[in-house]
Design a protein around this motif. Structure first.
Motif, mmCIF file in Angstrom:
data_model
loop_
_atom_site.group_PDB
_atom_site.id
_atom_site.type_symbol
_atom_site.label_atom_id
_atom_site.label_comp_id
_atom_site.label_asym_id
_atom_site.label_seq_id
_atom_site.Cartn_x
_atom_site.Cartn_y
_atom_site.Cartn_z
ATOM 1 N N LEU A 186 0.830 -1.212 0.000
ATOM 2 C CA LEU A 186 0.000 0.000 0.000
ATOM 3 C C LEU A 186 0.861 1.257 0.000
ATOM 4 O O LEU A 186 0.571 2.218 -0.720
ATOM 5 N N ALA A 187 1.915 1.273 0.805
ATOM 6 C CA ALA A 187 2.800 2.440 0.849
ATOM 7 C C ALA A 187 3.434 2.678 -0.524
ATOM 8 O O ALA A 187 3.528 3.819 -0.989
ATOM 9 N N ALA A 188 3.864 1.599 -1.177
ATOM 10 C CA ALA A 188 4.454 1.745 -2.515
ATOM 11 C C ALA A 188 3.420 2.295 -3.497
ATOM 12 O O ALA A 188 3.734 3.185 -4.296
ATOM 13 N N LEU A 189 2.213 1.821 -3.416
ATOM 14 C CA LEU A 189 1.154 2.284 -4.312
ATOM 15 C C LEU A 189 0.810 3.749 -4.056
ATOM 16 O O LEU A 189 0.721 4.548 -4.992
ATOM 17 N N TYR A 190 0.647 4.119 -2.798
ATOM 18 C CA TYR A 190 0.333 5.511 -2.471
ATOM 19 C C TYR A 190 1.496 6.454 -2.775
ATOM 20 O O TYR A 190 1.287 7.638 -3.021
ATOM 21 N N SER A 191 2.721 5.934 -2.764
ATOM 22 C CA SER A 191 3.866 6.804 -3.071
ATOM 23 C C SER A 191 3.890 7.204 -4.550
ATOM 24 O O SER A 191 4.601 8.133 -4.927
#
Length: 190
Positions: free
Chosen positions: A123-128
């Motif tokens: 999720l963090a990679a996607l939101y970044s």
């Protein structure tokens, strides 16, 4: 001559094709692959439709964003601010720069929570990729992809357990349109 039942397996592991078994043999393998692709495509459309109609976040979904992009223990909102737009909410739940996710913080947040960190790291990679955004559709797209993968895995699991192709396709299709799948697709929590 012995009677051949529809989709009967031969001693060498192949299937004897009969009119009652359109998914036997190499053509059947291709037909099953096409049918599975259609099932997954329809499932993706169903997921996109469900995601597009989702409004707001549940409390657990807000905490997912905190665990993904914030400092969990020290920056928890108070007095109901979890559910409001604007500051300080946005600074707590967004990645400030393109590809600027702090994966060390994501892992540290999981020390204080029970789930394993892989979902939050993804999720963090996607939101970044979308700095400053906390649009739920971004995170829910990960769920939609996961649901489609589960559909394909359900087909192959059924085949591994000995189900004929038509039955494995039925298993995949039932999962692809089930209310449980839709619920999982629109809930931003691992």
């Amino acid at each position: 001559m012995p009677r051949v039942r529809p989709c009967e397996t031969t001693p060498d592991g192949g299937s004897k094709k009969t009119d009652a078994c359109p998914l036997a043999g190499e053509k059947g393998r291709k037909a099953a692959a096409i049918a599975l692709a259609v099932i997954v495509a329809l499932q993706a459309v169903l997921c996109i439709g469900a995601i597009a109609t989702k409004q707001g976040l549940f409390q657990d979904e807000s905490y997912t964003l905190f665990l993904t992009n914030g400092e969990f223990l020290y920056d928890l909102p108070v007095d109901g601010q979890v559910y409001r737009d604007g500051e300080p909410y946005e600074s707590w739940v967004t990645v400030p720069t393109f590809l600027g996710a702090d994966y060390g913080q994501v892992i540290q947040n999981q020390v204080n929570d029970v789930p394993p960190p892989l979902h939050y790291i993804l999720l963090a990679a996607l939101y970044s990729l979308f700095p400053g955004s906390w649009n739920p559709a971004i995170g829910l797209s990960l769920n939609a992809v996961a649901m489609c993968i589960v559909t394909v895995l359900s087909f192959f699991t059924a085949r591994f357990l000995g189900a004929p192709r038509w039955m494995a396709l039925a298993v995949a299709a039932v999962w692809a349109v089930s209310p449980a799948m839709v619920n999982d697709a629109v809930y931003l929590r691992m």
